[in-house]
Design an enzyme around this catalytic site. Structure first.
Site, PDB file in Angstrom:
ATOM      1  N   ASP A  18      35.916  46.148  33.723  1.00 37.00           N
ATOM      2  CA  ASP A  18      37.216  45.580  33.699  1.00 37.00           C
ATOM      3  C   ASP A  18      37.652  44.654  32.646  1.00 37.00           C
ATOM      4  OD1 ASP A  18      39.740  45.750  35.133  1.00 37.00           O
ATOM      5  OD2 ASP A  18      38.866  44.428  36.666  1.00 37.00           O
ATOM      6  N   HIS A 209      37.206  41.569  44.435  1.00 37.14           N
ATOM      7  CA  HIS A 209      37.531  41.659  43.204  1.00 37.14           C
ATOM      8  C   HIS A 209      38.885  41.177  42.888  1.00 37.14           C
ATOM      9  CE1 HIS A 209      37.524  43.656  39.169  1.00 37.14           C
ATOM     10  NE2 HIS A 209      38.753  43.640  39.515  1.00 37.14           N
ATOM     11  N   HIS A 211      42.155  39.114  40.535  1.00 32.58           N
ATOM     12  CA  HIS A 211      42.819  38.965  39.151  1.00 32.58           C
ATOM     13  C   HIS A 211      43.573  37.668  39.439  1.00 32.58           C
ATOM     14  CE1 HIS A 211      42.361  42.566  37.194  1.00 32.58           C
ATOM     15  NE2 HIS A 211      41.727  42.962  38.297  1.00 32.58           N
ATOM     16  N   CYS A 242      44.279  46.168  34.494  1.00 38.10           N
ATOM     17  CA  CYS A 242      44.210  47.474  34.588  1.00 38.10           C
ATOM     18  C   CYS A 242      45.135  48.346  33.832  1.00 38.10           C
ATOM     19  CB  CYS A 242      44.233  47.991  36.027  1.00 38.10           C
ATOM     20  SG  CYS A 242      44.138  49.656  36.659  1.00 38.10           S
ATOM     21  N   ASN A 251      40.934  39.301  34.737  1.00 37.55           N
ATOM     22  CA  ASN A 251      40.118  39.118  35.940  1.00 37.55           C
ATOM     23  C   ASN A 251      40.139  37.474  36.093  1.00 37.55           C
ATOM     24  OD1 ASN A 251      38.734  41.783  36.862  1.00 37.55           O
ATOM     25  ND2 ASN A 251      39.062  41.673  34.647  1.00 37.55           N
TER      26      ASN A 251
END
Length: 313
Positions: A18, A209, A211, A242, A251
């Site tokens: 990522d 997960h 950001h 993304c 992230n």
């Protein structure tokens, strides 16, 4: 000091997947393997090392199979590969991977943009992906992207996320990963979704997960941990985003998450070495370091043990 409100989570560094997805410059297979081994040597428990996304659509992921092939079976036991189809699992497994993050989106529009099919089509394919994973002695987790908001549809209803997590076609998933893909969630939302998901699927390890688009990456992560998340994702220097989600920024920083939770293996010396690794990698990529911990470590408050003391000139 340790985070006092919940068990310490396992940190999974996702820099090599990522983190790299949106970078204009590419890292060679050798450089990726070098970074993976440095992170493992620091003590980082788990890594995400690449994606089976098409290399023409996501060029930084084009050498993922080569990265997998270069790592040893012992190293690969601590590494994850992003997949979205049974064929992805098959190809990654043939290269040596044994941990597979099967990703779909709660939002149909994002699933179409990201994977090229409906969410239900991705769900329908999951049992075949799980079977391939089981046949090689692997582990597969269900990763639900856009679990809070979608760049095309806005807010995603919580019931939609829970219905996917509860779908019997996903029973073989060992973990449930809930993603704040756009970094727009707030701690109360994260806490509520994780508590409900944990109650509905108690057999799974819960993973967050996040950001840091709106500056709440660490706060949201700690809320997830307090509500039952046992593993959390971060990326060196807050790198990432993304390519199929307009508005998604980097992230949550690995360094910030480690400083917030302070597992036993994470010492000031490890932080200093990790910042050195991050600085070198980001310089190669031409990317900024967004980690607040990295900034703090360079302060003048030298009585604080986490501050880097420059060697004498």
């Amino acid at each position: 000091m340790t985070y006092p409100y919940a068990p310490q989570p396992t940190l999974r560094d996702v820099t090599l997947r990522d983190g790299l997805q949106l970078t204009g410059k590419l890292l060679s297979t050798e450089r990726k393997v070098e970074i993976a081994r440095q992170l493992l040597a620091f003590g980082v428990p788990e890594l995400e090392i690449g994606s089976m996304a098409r290399g023409d659509l996501v060029p930084p992921m084009a050498n993922t199979l080569e990265v997998i092939a270069e790592l040893t079976p012992d190293e690969l036991r601590r590494c994850w590969v992003w997949v979205a189809t049974p064929r992805h699992v098959e190809k990654a497994a043939a290269a040596g991977a044994r941990n597979f993050q099967y990703c779909l989106s709660a939002s149909d529009k994002h699933n179409q943009a990201n994977i090229g099919r409906s969410t239900d089509a991705s769900l329908a394919a999951f049992p075949d992906a799980e079977q391939i994973s089981r046949d090689v002695g692997g582990t597969i987790e269900l990763c639900i992207a856009t679990a809070f908001t979608c760049p095309f549809d806005g807010e995603v209803p919580m019931d939609r996320v829970i219905s996917i997590a509860d779908d019997p076609r996903t029973d073989g998933a060992a973990d449930l990963v809930l993603c704040d893909t756009l970094g727009q969630a707030v701690p109360a939302q994260v806490s509520r979704l994780f508590r409900i998901a944990r109650e509905r699927t108690p057999q799974r390890r819960m993973v967050f997960h996040g950001h840091d688009t709106w500056g709440l990456g660490v706060a949201n992560t700690l809320a997830a941990v307090d509500a039952g998340a046992a593993m959390v994702d971060g990326s060196l220097g807050g790198l990432g985003g993304c390519p199929f989600a307009p508005g998604a920024s980097g992230n949550t920083s690995t360094e910030d998450l480690l400083f917030a939770t302070q597992p036993a293996w994470f010492t000031p010396d490890v932080l200093e070495a990790m910042i050195g690794l991050t600085d070198k990698m980001l310089a190669e990529l031409g990317e900024p370091n967004r980690s607040k911990t990295a900034q703090g470590a360079r302060s003048e408050a030298h009585a604080f043990p986490w501050v880097i003391t420059a060697p004498p000139s």
